[in-house]
Design a protein around this motif. Sequence first.
Motif, mmCIF file in Angstrom:
data_model
loop_
_atom_site.group_PDB
_atom_site.id
_atom_site.type_symbol
_atom_site.label_atom_id
_atom_site.label_comp_id
_atom_site.label_asym_id
_atom_site.label_seq_id
_atom_site.Cartn_x
_atom_site.Cartn_y
_atom_site.Cartn_z
ATOM 1 N N PRO A 70 41.900 57.732 31.537
ATOM 2 C CA PRO A 70 41.127 56.489 31.708
ATOM 3 C C PRO A 70 41.904 55.440 32.507
ATOM 4 C CG PRO A 70 40.955 57.285 29.459
ATOM 5 C CD PRO A 70 41.998 58.135 30.124
ATOM 6 N N ASN A 71 41.237 54.864 33.486
ATOM 7 C CA ASN A 71 41.784 53.759 34.282
ATOM 8 C C ASN A 71 43.135 54.087 34.931
ATOM 9 O OD1 ASN A 71 39.590 52.108 33.429
ATOM 10 N ND2 ASN A 71 40.673 51.771 31.498
ATOM 11 N N SER A 72 43.303 55.337 35.382
ATOM 12 C CA SER A 72 44.580 55.697 35.983
ATOM 13 C C SER A 72 44.376 56.614 37.171
ATOM 14 C CB SER A 72 45.482 56.386 34.953
ATOM 15 O OG SER A 72 45.026 57.695 34.703
ATOM 16 N N SER A 73 45.462 56.884 37.870
ATOM 17 C CA SER A 73 45.445 57.831 38.968
ATOM 18 C C SER A 73 45.690 59.237 38.425
ATOM 19 C CB SER A 73 46.535 57.473 39.980
ATOM 20 O OG SER A 73 47.800 57.588 39.367
ATOM 21 N N SER A 118 38.372 66.351 37.211
ATOM 22 C CA SER A 118 37.149 65.670 36.784
ATOM 23 C C SER A 118 37.375 64.194 36.508
ATOM 24 C CB SER A 118 36.593 66.334 35.524
ATOM 25 O OG SER A 118 36.204 67.661 35.786
ATOM 26 N N SER A 119 36.272 63.484 36.480
ATOM 27 C CA SER A 119 36.272 62.061 36.159
ATOM 28 C C SER A 119 36.817 61.824 34.754
ATOM 29 C CB SER A 119 34.848 61.523 36.274
ATOM 30 O OG SER A 119 34.722 60.282 35.622
ATOM 31 N N SER A 120 37.429 60.685 34.566
ATOM 32 C CA SER A 120 37.921 60.329 33.234
ATOM 33 C C SER A 120 36.779 60.133 32.249
ATOM 34 C CB SER A 120 38.750 59.044 33.310
ATOM 35 O OG SER A 120 37.967 57.979 33.831
ATOM 36 N N HIS A 121 35.574 59.891 32.762
ATOM 37 C CA HIS A 121 34.437 59.614 31.887
ATOM 38 C C HIS A 121 33.587 60.846 31.579
ATOM 39 C CE1 HIS A 121 35.467 55.471 32.680
ATOM 40 N NE2 HIS A 121 35.240 55.624 33.974
ATOM 41 N N ASP A 122 33.701 61.870 32.428
ATOM 42 C CA ASP A 122 32.825 63.023 32.262
ATOM 43 C C ASP A 122 33.522 64.273 32.792
ATOM 44 O OD1 ASP A 122 30.832 64.899 32.113
ATOM 45 O OD2 ASP A 122 29.487 63.915 33.550
ATOM 46 N N LYS A 170 32.472 67.086 33.346
ATOM 47 C CA LYS A 170 31.611 67.889 34.220
ATOM 48 C C LYS A 170 31.429 67.256 35.599
ATOM 49 C CE LYS A 170 28.979 70.022 30.446
ATOM 50 N NZ LYS A 170 27.610 70.241 29.878
ATOM 51 N N SER A 171 31.955 66.050 35.788
ATOM 52 C CA SER A 171 31.780 65.330 37.039
ATOM 53 C C SER A 171 33.040 65.453 37.900
ATOM 54 C CB SER A 171 31.476 63.854 36.759
ATOM 55 O OG SER A 171 31.381 63.123 37.964
ATOM 56 N N PRO A 172 33.019 66.252 38.973
ATOM 57 C CA PRO A 172 34.227 66.462 39.765
ATOM 58 C C PRO A 172 34.576 65.264 40.639
ATOM 59 C CG PRO A 172 32.387 67.641 40.749
ATOM 60 C CD PRO A 172 31.879 67.063 39.459
ATOM 61 N N VAL A 173 35.853 64.938 40.680
ATOM 62 C CA VAL A 173 36.377 63.923 41.597
ATOM 63 C C VAL A 173 37.024 64.597 42.804
ATOM 64 C CG1 VAL A 173 38.052 62.041 41.853
ATOM 65 C CG2 VAL A 173 36.715 62.259 39.749
ATOM 66 N N ALA A 174 37.600 65.791 42.588
ATOM 67 C CA ALA A 174 38.224 66.548 43.674
ATOM 68 C C ALA A 174 38.283 68.015 43.286
ATOM 69 C CB ALA A 174 39.625 66.029 43.970
ATOM 70 N N PHE A 175 38.299 68.868 44.293
ATOM 71 C CA PHE A 175 38.525 70.294 44.103
ATOM 72 C C PHE A 175 39.852 70.651 44.768
ATOM 73 C CE2 PHE A 175 33.784 70.341 43.888
ATOM 74 C CZ PHE A 175 33.665 70.863 42.605
ATOM 75 N N LEU A 176 40.685 71.403 44.034
ATOM 76 C CA LEU A 176 41.964 71.869 44.547
ATOM 77 C C LEU A 176 41.849 73.366 44.813
ATOM 78 C CD1 LEU A 176 44.341 70.157 41.925
ATOM 79 C CD2 LEU A 176 43.313 69.135 43.982
ATOM 80 N N GLN A 223 37.791 55.872 41.815
ATOM 81 C CA GLN A 223 36.697 54.966 42.188
ATOM 82 C C GLN A 223 37.237 53.711 42.880
ATOM 83 O OE1 GLN A 223 34.483 54.165 38.608
ATOM 84 N NE2 GLN A 223 33.374 56.087 38.701
ATOM 85 N N PRO A 224 37.191 53.687 44.224
ATOM 86 C CA PRO A 224 36.772 54.757 45.126
ATOM 87 C C PRO A 224 37.870 55.796 45.263
ATOM 88 C CG PRO A 224 37.539 52.896 46.394
ATOM 89 C CD PRO A 224 37.584 52.461 44.952
#
Length: 390
Positions: free
Chosen positions: A51-54, A218-222, A224-230, A367-368
Amino acid sequence: MAMARNRFIVLSFAFIAILLGFIVAIAIGRESPQKSSILQTMAPKPLQFSPNSSFKIALFADLHYGENAWTDWGPRQDVNSNRVMSTVLDLENPDFVVYLGDLVTANNLPIANASLYWDMAISPTRARRIPWASLFGNHDDMPFEWPIDWFSASGVPQLRCPPPSTCLTSGEESCSFKGTQRVELMKNEIIQNNGSSYSINGPKDLWPSVSNYVLQVSSSHDPKSPVAFLYFLDSGGGSYPEIISNAQVKWFQNLSQELNPQSRVPEIIFWHIPSEAYKEVAPKSGIQKPCVGSINLEAVAPQESEMGMMDFLVNRTSVKAVFVGHNHGLDWCCPYNKLWLCYARHTGYGGYGNWLRGARILEMTQQPFSLKSWIRMEDGVTHSEVVLSS
């Protein structure tokens, strides 16, 4: 009559249920190859932002554990490599570690199971309970090469095992001079580390076949929600030619299109041996803008052949950067069309070169989305920061 009618109705419903079950089974059977191809190349649980981090990744490249393992020099280098990784891990406190190939120098390992040295290379990360993933380089499963100084005047090699302080097995097995193949190395890593390793064997019918897989961050909130694929790819070497094959290109095309059809989620790529494109962007002498780095002290040693991977990547807007190792005297990042081609920093004391050791660090925000990188040196200094998401 009523009883016969009721029996007929019951039998009719039973027949319909069986028929529906058969249809569903066929449908599932038709879908299973596609689903299994994804399941084979994705971790059972995603990585996730706090949460709220990189989300921070440390890249360890070209450790070369086991180099000259039968001498006093070799084990000292492994101790030095442990020190470098420990320094980086303690100063950066990454969320994840990527081992970028050549964890061991298998052609220098006079033991039956190179997994023992592979496990040593992973130990600083495992001790800190940081998850990691690995891929293969050109030295990881090379066959053992007899050192010329082992041969006696009579031409018969004198059997020399690792000294007792470094011998990791007992009995004759430690001196059997057998290579350890990729499949065995990966299998050992996955089995021994109980979920801490995110490495995956990959599709059995893919060639080169072992370290080809994708991880979702994935997102810190979900979850199932991808932020990036490695994406991790096996660039060959050792028991394979040094290439990324047409089969791997098609695998990447199909998988990326299925996971990320609109190219909305950023994608980051890892393999060991640089592609021919690295030669195109390599600085001619010193490192000047737009390239960023600190050493440019050897020529790019690329894969044996370019088989279309870079053509696909440059036309895929979601791909932000490719990271490789292999060349110990290079640590630059240079733009290539709309993506970046980057070297890690030589981390291990095994392998050639006397340059100072370090590790490339990646940091993502969600985000972003942003991706930046820098190099953390063994003395604690950082340099060469660059934004890779623009």
